[in-house]
Structure formats: structure tokens, C-alpha cells
Design an enzyme around this catalytic site. Structure first.
Site, PDB file in Angstrom:
ATOM      1  CD  GLU A   1      -3.086  -1.010   2.149  1.00 15.86           C
ATOM      2  OE1 GLU A   1      -4.277  -1.064   1.802  1.00 15.86           O
ATOM      3  OE2 GLU A   1      -2.739  -0.941   3.339  1.00 15.86           O
TER       4      GLU A   1
ATOM      5  CB  CYS B   1       3.228   7.426   3.036  1.00 14.18           C
ATOM      6  SG  CYS B   1       3.754   6.273   4.305  1.00 14.18           S
TER       7      CYS B   1
ATOM      8  CB  CYS C   1       6.196  -4.794   8.958  1.00 12.67           C
ATOM      9  SG  CYS C   1       7.567  -4.065   9.883  1.00 12.67           S
TER      10      CYS C   1
ATOM     11  CB  CYS D   1       5.296  -1.972  16.410  1.00 10.12           C
ATOM     12  SG  CYS D   1       7.011  -1.670  15.930  1.00 10.12           S
TER      13      CYS D   1
ATOM     14  CB  CYS E   1       2.059  -1.073  13.859  1.00  8.91           C
ATOM     15  SG  CYS E   1       2.213  -0.873  12.075  1.00  8.91           S
TER      16      CYS E   1
ATOM     17  N   GLY F   1       6.549  -1.969   6.306  1.00  9.22           N
ATOM     18  CA  GLY F   1       7.910  -2.499   6.302  1.00  9.22           C
ATOM     19  C   GLY F   1       8.932  -1.652   7.020  1.00  9.22           C
ATOM     20  CD  GLU F   2      13.179  -0.512   9.923  1.00  9.33           C
ATOM     21  OE1 GLU F   2      12.235   0.010  10.540  1.00  9.33           O
ATOM     22  OE2 GLU F   2      14.176   0.123   9.561  1.00  9.33           O
TER      23      GLU F   2
ATOM     24  CB  SER G   1      10.161   6.394   9.318  1.00  9.61           C
ATOM     25  OG  SER G   1       9.801   6.087  10.641  1.00  9.61           O
TER      26      SER G   1
ATOM     27  CB  SER H   1       9.728   4.421  15.279  1.00  8.64           C
ATOM     28  OG  SER H   1       9.252   4.800  14.014  1.00  8.64           O
ATOM     29  CG  LEU H   2      12.612   7.118  21.381  1.00  9.13           C
ATOM     30  CD1 LEU H   2      13.787   6.212  21.101  1.00  9.13           C
ATOM     31  CD2 LEU H   2      13.095   8.507  21.784  1.00  9.13           C
ATOM     32  CG  HIS H   3       6.901   4.523  19.206  1.00 10.02           C
ATOM     33  ND1 HIS H   3       6.423   5.645  18.570  1.00 10.02           N
ATOM     34  CD2 HIS H   3       7.183   3.631  18.208  1.00 10.02           C
ATOM     35  CE1 HIS H   3       6.391   5.424  17.262  1.00 10.02           C
ATOM     36  NE2 HIS H   3       6.857   4.219  17.017  1.00 10.02           N
TER      37      HIS H   3
ATOM     38  CG  ASN I   1      -3.751   7.091  12.954  1.00  9.34           C
ATOM     39  OD1 ASN I   1      -4.478   8.059  13.137  1.00  9.34           O
ATOM     40  ND2 ASN I   1      -2.512   7.205  12.487  1.00  9.34           N
TER      41      ASN I   1
ATOM     42  CB  CYS J   1       0.872   6.576  11.023  1.00  9.95           C
ATOM     43  SG  CYS J   1       1.368   8.162  10.437  1.00  9.95           S
TER      44      CYS J   1
HETATM   45  N1  SAH Z   1       9.274   0.577  10.125  1.00  6.38           N
HETATM   46  C1  SAH Z   1       9.404   2.020  10.111  1.00  6.38           C
HETATM   47  C2  SAH Z   1       8.291   2.698   9.312  1.00  6.38           C
HETATM   48  C3  SAH Z   1       6.936   2.414   9.901  1.00  6.38           C
HETATM   49  S1  SAH Z   1       5.576   3.407   9.954  1.00  6.38           S
HETATM   50  C4  SAH Z   1       9.393   2.550  11.524  1.00  6.38           C
HETATM   51  O1  SAH Z   1       9.168   1.779  12.444  1.00  6.38           O
HETATM   52  O2  SAH Z   1       9.669   3.728  11.707  1.00  6.38           O
HETATM   53  C5  SAH Z   1       5.864   5.022  10.355  1.00  6.38           C
HETATM   54  C6  SAH Z   1       5.447   5.444  11.765  1.00  6.38           C
HETATM   55  O3  SAH Z   1       4.071   5.157  12.107  1.00  6.38           O
HETATM   56  C7  SAH Z   1       6.287   4.755  12.817  1.00  6.38           C
HETATM   57  O4  SAH Z   1       6.758   5.693  13.728  1.00  6.38           O
HETATM   58  C8  SAH Z   1       5.283   3.829  13.456  1.00  6.38           C
HETATM   59  O5  SAH Z   1       5.674   3.449  14.744  1.00  6.38           O
HETATM   60  C9  SAH Z   1       4.036   4.659  13.431  1.00  6.38           C
HETATM   61  N2  SAH Z   1       2.798   3.895  13.670  1.00  6.38           N
HETATM   62  C10 SAH Z   1       2.609   2.566  13.562  1.00  6.38           C
HETATM   63  N3  SAH Z   1       1.334   2.241  13.877  1.00  6.38           N
HETATM   64  C11 SAH Z   1       0.705   3.381  14.198  1.00  6.38           C
HETATM   65  C12 SAH Z   1      -0.646   3.701  14.575  1.00  6.38           C
HETATM   66  N4  SAH Z   1      -1.555   2.768  14.669  1.00  6.38           N
HETATM   67  N5  SAH Z   1      -0.935   4.986  14.811  1.00  6.38           N
HETATM   68  C13 SAH Z   1       0.006   5.956  14.653  1.00  6.38           C
HETATM   69  N6  SAH Z   1       1.278   5.721  14.295  1.00  6.38           N
HETATM   70  C14 SAH Z   1       1.619   4.443  14.072  1.00  6.38           C
END
Ligand code: SAH
Length: 350
Positions: A95, A108, A115, A119, A122, A168-169, A200, A223-225, A299, A342
């Protein structure tokens, strides 16, 4: 492992020159074809009107433009967000999401189908990993978006930014990803500026270190979180392999080598990582670093016990970061109505 797919989108202008020689064609045909693909945005060899018919026919047979099949396009946000679902030759989903703003248009792009990072918040992580995309398959997604912008009739007439934040990563498919960036940067063709790309990563340290050495400087987002390893491991299992101290060390070296600001993405989950204590821990972790924090309202992903942070908590979190002089913005939500936001990309029909 990359598949050997011979499509025009997999070829550089030099590859094309070699092919034309092989086919007994004059050398200038290579540049003509390349310009059709990257400048005129032709969607098939049939549209390459200044090529002899026989050559167009042979290209269609032996070198089609790409290997992704466009299965469906959905639009949301009053026509400003377009989501494409493509199928790989083995039917696996890919997608891409085009977002049209007043002053720019961003696509994007996915770098893998599915992936492997798992996470917890996600949708793509729940899907699991299917395969790496080739460079050509990433390039194709960008060309789709460029055509879509051209035909959208909006203020913005051309695609301006590419973010590798789809499925994907990217750093687990580094070679193909980098080949796609270089192809799209090629001044003879698509000519997108280095600063208009953003990648990212979940925090793949080896990728961050490789990127620091590249001649061409694209934007890096990490992506830290979470600000501590226990919590981060619960949200991002890859943290076991790439824990926070290792990521920050690589980021520091990256900043030193490139003098470029790094973005940290932080998805806000109600009651999980969005309290004042976590905000303060984040400011301590990032103190003195040339960085920017991008807070992402979560989201919804069906089947998870998680919830999005209330608006007030998002703003309080941002306030604490600002008070500690950490630059911070809240990402504008796009595509939620068509599951294009996202973390919602899973090739499913909403
Ligand atoms: N694999 C890469 C790219 C992934 S997506 C990465 O991990 O960075 C891009 C961003 O969207 C990442 O920061 C991911 O953690 C975030 N993301 C994933 N699921 C999400 C969701 N449900 N709501 C908001 N952001 C989300």
C-alpha cells in the site's frame, strides 16, 4: 533477498543504454525511454509516442514498466488523501498513500510487503512479513503518486516529497531502498532533491550508521515511542535487538557526521506512554541533541487493547517538551476514514 525482476522501473539510464545496444537500437533511445518514465510519467510503453511501434511492442513484451498491479485506489479527506492497494506478482499486498496539502504533496511508500517488527500498536506488524520489495517496486509507487497528483487538479501540481513510512522496515531492505532513492534523485530523470526524502526506522542501528556514511543526505526519522527500555520493549519488540542507548549512540554519531537534525516519532497511547512522567523522561533522554519530536496521535488498529490519547493529554505532553526546549509538533492525521493513516496499512478492505 531481492527478486530479479526486469522492468523499466528496475533500470538505470545506463542499464537502458546497454539494453538498447543489445537490441540494435540507436543510443539516444535509452534517454528517450528514461524521460518517458521519469519526466513524462508514461504509464506504459504504448504512451511513448516518439518510439517506433516495433520497439514499443518489444518493450511491452520484454520490459514492462513495472511489476505491481494496481488493485484499488480509495480517496479520503475530501479528495486530498489517496490510498493505493497494489498486488505483487504473488498477490501479496503493498500500500501507498498520497497526501495533498496546500503547499506540497507527499507520498508514503512501502519498502516491504508486511513487516517483521511486530510493534504492538501497528496493523502492518500484525500482518507479519511477506517479502522485500525491489527498488523498482518502490519507484513504481512514487510514479503512481506523481501521476495521481498531476491528474488531481489541485493547487499543487507535482509530487514534492517521498517518505518511506509505509509497510515495512526500510533498513531491513537497505540496498533496494537506497537504490530506489538514488534512482528518484537522478537529475536526468525524476530529479527529486535529497532533502525531499525522509526515511523512518524502528531503530535499526546498522542502517542508521550506514546512512551516516552516504554522500546524499536524506532526512532521518527514528520511531522511539518510549523513553525507557522496559516500556519500549513492550511496544516495539525490536528494542531487544536495538535498545535505546544503542540507538541514541548511533543517532549522536549520525548528527556529528551529517550535522543534520533527526526526528523522533512518538505515538501516543492513552495511559501507556503519554503521562507527564514519560514526557519528562523523554526530555532528559534527548537533552542537548539536535532533534525534533513528532508526536503521533495513535490511529485505531482493530484487535488491540490500546486507545488513543485524549487531546488534552497530547497537548499536555507537548507542553512539557516545549518547556524543556525540545522542539515538538503533533502530526496531522490523514486518511483515518480509509484506513490509510500511520500504522493502518494492512492490505485489508475497511
Ligand atoms: N518501520 C518504520 C516505518 C513504519 S511506519 C518505523 O518503524 O519507523 C511510520 C510510523 O508510524 C512509525 O513511527 C510507526 O511506529 C508509526 N505507527 C505505527 N502504527 C501506528 C498507529 N496505529 N498509529 C500511529 N502511528 C503508528
Amino acid at each position: 533477498m531481492s527478486q530479479a525482476i526486469h522492468t523499466l522501473c528496475d533500470m538505470s539510464v545506463d542499464d537502458l543504454a546497454a539494453l538498447m545496444k543489445d537490441w540494435g537500437q540507436p543510443a539516444y533511445r535509452a534517454k528517450q525511454i528514461y524521460e518517458h518514465v521519469y519526466v513524462n510519467l508514461a504509464d506504459s510503453p504504448d504512451a511513448m509516442s516518439n518510439l517506433p511501434l516495433a520497439l514499443r511492442g518489444r518493450l511491452s513484451q520484454e520490459r514492462p514498466l513495472g511489476s505491481l498491479e494496481l488493485a484499488r485506489v480509495q480517496t479520503g479527506d475530501k479528495g486530498k488523501t489517496h490510498k493505493a492497494l497494489f498486488r505483487l506478482p504473488d498477490d501479496a499486498p503493498v500500500e501507498s498513500v498520497l497526501m495533498i496539502y496546500e503547499d506540497r504533496a507527499t507520498v508514503c511508500v512501502s519498502t516491504q510487503s508486511g513487516c517483521a517488527m511486530k510493534c504492538s500498536f501497528c496493523a502492518t506488524g500484525q500482518l507479519g512479513f511477506t517479502r522485500n520489495l525491489t527498488a523498482g517496486q518502490m519507484v513504481e509507487q512514487v510514479l503512481w503518486a506523481a501521476r495521481e497528483v498531476r491528474n488531481a487538479g489541485s493547487e499543487v501540481k507535482a509530487l514534492s516529497n517521498v517518505v518511506f513510512m509505509g509497510m515495512g522496515e526500510p533498513f531491513n531492505n537497505y540496498d533496494n531502498w537506497w537504490a530506489a532513492v538514488q534512482r528518484l534523485h537522478d537529475p536526468v530523470g525524476f530529479d527529486m532533491g535529497a532533502r525531499n526524502f525522509t526515511v523512518s526506522t524502528v531503530g535499526v542501528v546498522t542502517g542508521i550508521r550506514r546512512l551516516a556514511q552516504e554522500k546524499m543526505e536524506v532526512n532521518l526519522a527514528v520511531s522511539l515511542h518510549a523513553a525507557n527500555d522496559d516500556l519500549r520493549t513492550r511496544l516495539v519488540p525490536a528494542n531487544k535487538k536495538y535498545p535505546i542507548p544503542a540507538i541514541l549512540e548511533a543517532v549522536r554519531d549520525y548528527i556529528q557526521a551529517t550535522r543534520r537534525r533527526v526526528s523522533f516519532e512518538y505515538v501516543l497511547l492513552q495511559g501507556v506512554n503519554d503521562g507527564p512522567q514519560e514526557a519528562r523522561a523523554l526530555t532528559e533522554l534527548l537533552r542537548g541533541l539536535l532533534c525534533h519530536v513528532n508526536l503521533i496521535p495513535w490511529n485505531p488498529v482493530p484487535g488491540t487493547p490500546l486507545g488513543p490519547s485524549e487531546r488534552r493529554r497530547v497537548l499536555d505532553f507537548q507542553k512539557i517538551l516545549h518547556e524543556h526546549h525540545v522542539p515538538c509538533t503533533v502530526r496531522v492525521q490523514r486518511g483515518v476514514d480509509i484506513a490509510a493513516a500511520c500504522g493502518q496499512l494492512a492490505g485489508a478492505h475497511p
